[in-house]
Enzyme design. Sequence first.
Site, mmCIF file in Angstrom:
data_model
loop_
_atom_site.group_PDB
_atom_site.id
_atom_site.type_symbol
_atom_site.label_atom_id
_atom_site.label_comp_id
_atom_site.label_asym_id
_atom_site.label_seq_id
_atom_site.Cartn_x
_atom_site.Cartn_y
_atom_site.Cartn_z
ATOM 1 N N TYR A 135 -0.324 -6.244 11.949
ATOM 2 C CA TYR A 135 0.611 -7.355 12.118
ATOM 3 C C TYR A 135 1.692 -7.085 13.163
ATOM 4 O O TYR A 135 2.584 -7.902 13.361
ATOM 5 C CB TYR A 135 1.275 -7.701 10.770
ATOM 6 C CG TYR A 135 0.359 -8.454 9.820
ATOM 7 C CD1 TYR A 135 -1.014 -8.446 9.994
ATOM 8 C CD2 TYR A 135 0.859 -9.177 8.752
ATOM 9 C CE1 TYR A 135 -1.866 -9.114 9.144
ATOM 10 C CE2 TYR A 135 0.025 -9.859 7.887
ATOM 11 C CZ TYR A 135 -1.338 -9.821 8.088
ATOM 12 O OH TYR A 135 -2.180 -10.505 7.237
ATOM 13 N N LYS A 186 -9.675 1.507 3.788
ATOM 14 C CA LYS A 186 -11.075 1.401 4.207
ATOM 15 C C LYS A 186 -11.343 2.633 5.060
ATOM 16 O O LYS A 186 -11.697 2.526 6.239
ATOM 17 C CB LYS A 186 -11.259 0.081 4.998
ATOM 18 C CG LYS A 186 -12.651 -0.219 5.446
ATOM 19 C CD LYS A 186 -13.562 -0.735 4.347
ATOM 20 C CE LYS A 186 -14.976 -0.872 4.865
ATOM 21 N NZ LYS A 186 -15.947 -1.203 3.800
ATOM 22 N N ASP A 219 -13.056 -3.358 0.082
ATOM 23 C CA ASP A 219 -14.123 -4.278 -0.343
ATOM 24 C C ASP A 219 -14.441 -4.086 -1.828
ATOM 25 O O ASP A 219 -14.599 -5.048 -2.583
ATOM 26 C CB ASP A 219 -15.379 -4.152 0.543
ATOM 27 C CG ASP A 219 -15.763 -2.715 0.873
ATOM 28 O OD1 ASP A 219 -15.012 -1.786 0.501
ATOM 29 O OD2 ASP A 219 -16.811 -2.516 1.511
ATOM 30 N N ASP A 243 -1.973 -8.459 2.170
ATOM 31 C CA ASP A 243 -1.858 -9.914 2.316
ATOM 32 C C ASP A 243 -3.051 -10.592 1.639
ATOM 33 O O ASP A 243 -2.903 -11.509 0.827
ATOM 34 C CB ASP A 243 -1.803 -10.240 3.821
ATOM 35 C CG ASP A 243 -1.487 -11.698 4.101
ATOM 36 O OD1 ASP A 243 -1.341 -12.473 3.142
ATOM 37 O OD2 ASP A 243 -1.381 -12.063 5.290
ATOM 38 N N ASP A 247 -3.372 -12.801 -2.384
ATOM 39 C CA ASP A 247 -3.828 -14.182 -2.626
ATOM 40 C C ASP A 247 -4.933 -14.162 -3.683
ATOM 41 O O ASP A 247 -4.987 -15.024 -4.559
ATOM 42 C CB ASP A 247 -4.365 -14.823 -1.331
ATOM 43 C CG ASP A 247 -3.300 -15.665 -0.602
ATOM 44 O OD1 ASP A 247 -2.096 -15.368 -0.771
ATOM 45 O OD2 ASP A 247 -3.670 -16.611 0.126
#
Length: 345
Positions: A135, A186, A219, A243, A247
């Site tokens: 970001y 990851k 994942d 982020d 959600d």
Amino acid sequence: MARNIDLAVIPGDGIGQEVVAQGLKVLSAVLPQDVKLETRQYDLGARRWHETGETLPDAELERLKEHDAILLGAIGDPSVPSGVLERGLLLKLRFAFDHYVNLRPSKLFPNTATPLEGRPDIDFVVVREGTEGPYVGNGGSLRTGTPAEVATEVSLNTAYGVERVVRDAYERAKARPRRKLTLVHKNNVLVHAGHLWKNLFDQVGREYPEVTTDYLHVDAATIFFVTDPARFDVIVTDNLFGDILTDLAAAVTGGIGLAASGNINPTGDFPSMFEPVHGSAPDIAGTGKADPTATILSVALLLRHLGHEPEATRVEDAVSADLAERPAARTTDETGDAIAVRVAG
Ligand SMILES: NC(=O)C1=CN([C@@H]2O[C@H](COP(=O)(O)OP(=O)(O)OC[C@H]3O[C@@H](n4cnc5c(N)ncnc54)[C@H](O)[C@@H]3O)[C@@H](O)[C@H]2O)C=CC1
Ligand SMILES: CC(C)CC(=O)C(=O)O
Ligand SMILES: [Mg+2]
């Protein structure tokens, strides 16, 4: 610590305006008479950009620094090119005020919608890094607009930035009954950033022998968010993964309308900023359908951050009680009123 609260308010765009009004209603109702609440509204967002071309002028950034905290609704509007306000206003605030801990608690409240069987006892908190990762805006494109276009978006990870957020997450895990911390990354593919995170996670962890640790690739973490979310206590992860995961966490714990967050500057050098996890929801703006609960729970985080613990708990209890009896069809305003009445009584 000053008991009075000097609050900056940035309603922003879309439903941001509607939900912030409810957050302020509840905040005013919960504060005891001897605590004075002063608010200053900042007109920032799409309307301002259309009128002046400004996103967040330096003078306003300076003025914002003077407040105890910031309450923000949401930023972003379809009439503004994607990224202009998100980067130029929201991320600019998070970076300028060094909000390196993006705190996102998830709890399954009573009587709320969840696709999960058996209503498991979910109570975890995501500590999302807030100032680095993909970001930071480190990228660009070559041969833009041609079939040969190449675009990069570089993820920046510093030992300084990772260590401080990991340490914060260990402290939070240590203070909770289960004392468990999961790193999500990851590192089987993003080996450079992933190994930096994992090495520092292990290194800092040696100072916290009482905290049980765990590692998941992002994942696989999405699987467990749906199949076994009760396994999580505290999660620490990078800006982008955090982020996305939060959600998903919202969707399995009652919906995006309930998910609160705090952009924390733990050093206290700058005001921390509290906002719902959701965005400006242009699809429902102006309809009265926006659930203000996420903003009201963000007000609880704000109160706790400023040392008003009893009031923070009163807001959370009132939300819980309201959700347990909430009628199906309720407007944004009615929900704000109902929770304000509970915290006042
Ligand atoms: N922190 C912020 O200010 C954020 C801003 N955004 C911006 O918001 C705009 C819209 O983004 P989207 O991707 O559509 O995400 P969004 O979170 O605004 O909406 C996603 C879905 O959730 C629903 N929803 C969101 N909040 C709700 C609430 N309180 N009550 C009931 N339903 C709710 C919306 O109606 C929509 O169907 C974009 O400009 C985006 O960049 C997105 C996320 C965070
Ligand atoms: C709009 C983005 C800048 C951020 C976002 O989606 C979030 O913080 O949840
Ligand atoms: Mg988001």
